[in-house]
Design an enzyme around this catalytic site. Structure first.
Site, short mmCIF file in Angstrom:
data_model
loop_
_atom_site.label_atom_id
_atom_site.label_comp_id
_atom_site.label_asym_id
_atom_site.label_seq_id
_atom_site.Cartn_x
_atom_site.Cartn_y
_atom_site.Cartn_z
N ASP A 151 40.77 41.91 28.37
CA ASP A 151 41.61 43.10 28.15
C ASP A 151 41.29 43.74 26.79
O ASP A 151 41.31 44.96 26.64
CB ASP A 151 43.10 42.73 28.17
CG ASP A 151 43.58 42.41 29.58
OD1 ASP A 151 43.01 42.96 30.54
OD2 ASP A 151 44.53 41.61 29.71
N LYS A 209 49.21 34.80 32.64
CA LYS A 209 48.14 34.81 31.64
C LYS A 209 48.32 33.73 30.58
O LYS A 209 47.35 33.14 30.11
CB LYS A 209 48.04 36.19 30.98
CG LYS A 209 47.46 37.27 31.90
CD LYS A 209 47.25 38.56 31.16
CE LYS A 209 46.84 39.67 32.11
NZ LYS A 209 46.57 40.94 31.45
#
Ligand code: NAP
Length: 518
Positions: free
Chosen positions: A346, A305
């Site tokens: 997220d 990420k």
């Protein structure tokens, strides 16, 4: 003719092979490959009988007869003369194709015997490298085409990294349907599926895991149900989840289910990118520089990420400020002009799960006392969202230094896990991996710290009901499961990828089915 799905028949006896043939055809095989080197008692007659069996079942079903040399991955150790006889008998009985190793083809009188027997059939001339990619796959392809212009070269190699697949893609693109090229091993999985998009002559799928004839071969069911075999074409848009590991990622199932539901010409693949930043960058460069592969977006998971954030920035793409603040990009979109954009879903995924579970809007989180357990990647997104919403957050972590650093960035309090004993929060969130399958008897928060009236949100989603959530229910607290966050963040990605709203109910149902089958 368009890529066909070939199913190898790998039974040890003629009776078993006939049962496999029937099963393969009813499951949707478009070509039957008779791997007669698997027969324990190989005779030329048995090969003729099996070809006849396929044809009596479906007269127009193409047949490949293969009797592989042990040194190139064959099962039985049969003499070369018998192997050539088996192929000749297969042709006589009506097989459209015979597959023989290129290096053996050039030896003795094999070439003469096979070419004389062709009688309208075609040769597949194959080469395998079980260790690594070919030094120059293009040279090998050209050599086979020059030597035997009517033959279809079949070049198969082990991909030790997903980046090894791109030599094969480049060749397939140039070969104009006259090549069979794919990679073995987990890192080569995408090559078996993308061979369809790139017009490979055939791609192979096994009947089931037991009858697989090569490492990394997908089953016919996986091909059809999960990887959308029946819809893939040269113009199919491709998406995927980049991570390590990814093979059991549920993202593949949920995004493909949504593409099916919306009737979109799109495909989602697991993209195993092993290694660190450099490997990630190489992979991204490989896909971005080959627009013809049709990659239009990526989900990004552990451990890439942060690499994704850096990559999009370094390539002059747009990174939303939220993703910059969290330090993680979990979604990359490739624009029509090839320009990249990076997002983090997220954050919204977690906030929506919390607000949905509590039945409140985001401003209802203002001044709410929240204990966040864990200070890893998921915690950062959760804490950023809560801090923005004005909640009073305290981060508890095993490594207190990490909690301190994160608390400093987002303006919260912090403590070690031992301080959970006097947790005073209205909302407790587990952002550690504790309780996750297979260690399902662990809980980040002890039973006695959970009180009636609290809300407990566990970001762990496998199993859907963790030990912590069972504690919450027993204590009369409200429980919010991790699937809700997982589905929300995936729905956010789907929106970035397609501009459309995902069917969250379908996503949840698909996740639950995947978890039940694990
Ligand atoms: P991460 O960055 O590796 O962070 C792991 C966290 O767990 C750290 O705080 C770590 O503490 C803590 N931890 C690990 N083992 C522990 C132990 N034995 N005792 C106490 N603390 C321990 O991982 P992540 O990306 O944040 O993911 C964490 C979990 O979130 C995953 O396991 C997954 O189940 C869940 N998740 C959910 C979603 C969703 O959408 N629902 C998405 C992704 C992940 P230290 O700092 O001390 O090492």
């Amino acid at each position: 003719m368009g890529t066909k799905l070939a199913v190898p028949i790998s039974a040890k006896g003629v009776g078993g092979a006939k049962r496999q043939i029937e099963f393969a055809i009813s499951a949707g095989a478009e070509v039957i490959e008779l791997r007669v080197d698997y027969l324990e008692k190989l005779t030329a007659e048995s090969v003729g009988e099996l070809v006849g069996d396929v044809k009596s079942f479906r007269r127009d079903m193409p047949v490949i007869v293969t009797c592989r040399d042990k040194r190139q991955g064959g099962e039985g150790n049969y003499a070369e003369e018998l192997r050539v006889n088996a192929l000749i008998e297969g042709l006589r009985a009506g097989a459209e194709f015979v597959d023989f190793e290129y290096e053996n083809f050039m030896r003795g009188n094999n070439r003469g015997r096979l070419e004389e027997a062709l009688n309208g059939g075609r040769l597949i001339l194959s080469a395998h490298n079980f260790e690594r990619k070919f030094i120059d796959i293009n040279d090998l392809y050209q050599e086979i085409r020059r030597t035997c212009p009517g033959a279809i070269p079949k070049l198969v190699y082990t991909a030790n990294h997903i980046n090894d697949c791109f030599d094969g893609f480049d060749l397939l693109r140039r070969a104009d349907g006259e090549a069979i090229v794919f990679c073995m091993g987990e890192a080569g999985l995408i090559s078996r599926v993308l061979a369809i998009k790139l017009g490979g002559f055939v791609t192979f799928a096994s009947l089931d895991e037991e009858s697989s004839t090569a490492p990394g071969q997908l089953t016919i069911k996986e091909f059809k149900d999960l990887y959308r075999y029946d819809c893939i074409g040269s113009d199919t848009e491709v998406f995927g989840v980049i991570g390590e590991p990814v093979v059991h990622s549920m993202s593949t199932a949920i995004h493909n289910a949504c593409f099916v539901e919306k009737g979109m010409n799109s495909l989602y693949l697991p993209l195993l990118v092993q290694g660190g930043k450099q490997d990630f960058e190489e992979f991204m460069d490989n896909v971005v520089s080959r627009g013809w592969l049709g990659f239009r977006g990526f989900s990004v998971t552990i451990p890439h990420k942060h690499n994704a954030l850096e990559y999009v920035k370094a390539r002059g793409g747009l990174v939303e400020s939220l993703a910059k603040r969290i330090g993680a990009v979990n979604t990359i979109v490739v624009g029509d002009d090839g320009r990249l954009a990076g997002y983090n879903t997220d954050y919204a995924g977690a906030l929506d799960a919390i607000c949905g579970g509590l039945g409140i809007e985001r401003d209802g989180l203002k001044n709410m006392r929240v204990a966040v357990v864990g200070a890893g990647g998921v915690s950062r997104a959760v804490v950023a969202g809560l801090a923005d919403a004005g909640a009073e957050v305290k981060i508890y972590n095993r490594t207190v230094k990490k909690a301190e650093r994160q608390a400093g960035e987002f303006g919260c309090e912090f403590a070690g896990l031992d301080k959970l004993v006097d947790v005073r929060a209205e909302l407790v969130i587990n952002c550690t991996s504790l309780g996750m399958y297979p260690e399902t008897d662990a809980s980040a928060v002890a039973r006695e710290y959970i009180r009636e009236g609290m809300t407990v949100f566990d970001t762990v989603y496998n199993p859907p009901e963790t030990l912590l959530l069972r504690y919450a229910k027993e204590a009369g607290a409200r429980a919010i499961d991790g699937i809700s966050m997982f589905v929300n963040q995936a729905a956010g990605q789907f929106k970035h990828f397609t501009g459309e709203q995902a069917d969250k109910e379908l996503m949840r149902k698909t996740v639950c089915e995947c978890l039940a089958n694990k």
